[in-house]
Write an enzyme that holds these catalytic residues in place. Structure first.
Site: not given
Length: 377
Positions: A69, A71, A100, A134-135, A160, A350
């Site tokens: 992904h 984003d 991520d 995705e997030e 991931e 994150h």
């Protein structure tokens, strides 16, 4: 491709701010890379400045899908480096999305380019599914699935961050919003209004008692989890609140799945709503099921064998507490579908000062190439 060029590609990925938006900008950069190397790709627009991208090399009926992904979450505070300028410090590459999961995505893109450059014969197709959103809700993966891009896929690799682990199952994620409607009044005259917070507290008390008693656990994923994550109500301290809302996140397991949680929440809401003054409503704002795939599929065993040559006995098959686009991609797939979640990264996702080990990033370019050639032999 020289290592410096691989770093430049990842650096460009990081510089394109895809904080829950603007994935189309990154998709066009990826498409330009593929066009330069004569690899078929297409951008599939979504609303606003968002898009998915699909690319493909090889020929044949057997199809292996790679997915990543575009984003990221917000940068937040506390960074020692600019979050949107990749900074190299020793063996670490810092920047929002390095772990991520832009390093994993960049490694997959580069792997496809290098396979094309080397003119390797693939007995089948390697399809790259690059997703938006995705997030937040995995709606990019949902759109690709609904449009049939997973229909003919025989195995799926999601990049991931897993470091040395191989994920094949993960928890479900369920977000529920409970809203309460009351009637505003002056705090000195509460009988003229109805406090929206009070029935919400009644619901939360019932919910705590009910969900605290759910003592089920999965041998791989662990126990069922729930958290009260946001709560709001009222406008000022001397006014009876007319509205209140709470949002709860549930991490589900096969032994207590999303449907069972939803049914229990609605039962508790109905109990509180038996008071004719009460107006509680339920809204499902995210519903991602548990992902169960084959622990001993030919794909994951192949990947385990490949990665053991890089990482030795650190390579372990695991269940993952978070969620991935597999929750959408594996819709209507059998429980033993060949899935492996593996990519460069660490536990800084994150967080401020998110980073990825540089050598691991380079390793995964080669790992992804080897997965493709060995699976599509």
């Amino acid at each position: 491709m020289e290592q410096a060029e691989k770093l430049n590609i990842l650096s460009k990925f990081i510089s394109i701010k895809t904080v829950n938006d603007n994935e189309k900008d990154l998709a066009y950069f990826i498409k330009d890379l593929f066009d330069e190397h004569e690899i078929f790709s297409e951008i599939l627009p979504l609303e606003g400045n968002r898009a998915n991208l699909v690319a493909e090399i090889g020929d044949g009926d057997k199809i292996l899908a790679f997915s990543g992904h575009m984003d990221t979450v917000m940068a937040g505070d506390g960074w020692d480096h600019s979050p949107f300028k990749m900074t190299e410090d020793g063996n670490e590459l810092y920047g929002r999305g390095t772990t991520d999961m832009k390093a994993g995505l960049a490694a997959m893109v580069i792997a496809m380019i290098e396979l094309k450059q080397s003119k390797v014969k693939l007995n089948g197709k390697l399809r790259l599914l690059v997703t938006a959103g995705e997030e937040v809700s995995e709606y990019g993966a949902e759109k690709l699935t609904d449009d049939g891009y997973m229909d003919d896929v025989s195995g799926l690799v999601i990049g991931e961050p897993s470091a040395y682990n191989l994920g094949y199952t993960h928890m479900g994620s369920l977000d529920i919003r409970i809203s309460s409607k009351g009637k505003a009044a002056h705090a000195s005259l509460p009988s003229q209004g109805f406090n929206a917070i009070v029935p919400l507290l009644d619901f939360l008390s019932k919910a705590k008692k009910s969900f605290d008693n759910i003592e089920v656990s999965d041998p791989v994923l662990g126990p069922f989890i729930y958290n009260i994550d946001t709560i709001a109500g009222g406008t000022q301290v001397n006014a009876i609140p007319s509205d209140a809302v709470v949002e709860i996140n549930f991490r589900t397991i096969p032994q207590f799945n999303n449907d069972q949680v939803i049914a229990e929440v609605r039962k508790l809401v109905d109990e509180v709503n038996e008071d004719e003054k009460v107006q509680l409503t339920t809204e499902i704002i995210l519903d991602l099921p548990v992902v169960q795939a084959g622990k001993n599929s030919s794909l994951i065993n192949l990947v385990a064998n490949i990665e053991s040559k890089y990482f030795g006995n650190k390579v372990v098959k695991i269940g993952i507490p978070g969620t991935t686009d597999a929750a959408k991609f594996l819709k209507n797939k059998p429980a033993d579908f060949p899935l492996v979640i593996t990519g460069p990264g660490n536990l800084t996702m994150h967080m401020a000062n998110e980073s990825v080990p540089k050598d691991m990033y380079f390793d995964f370019v080669d790992i992804y190439k080897k997965i493709a050639t060995d699976y599509l032999y």
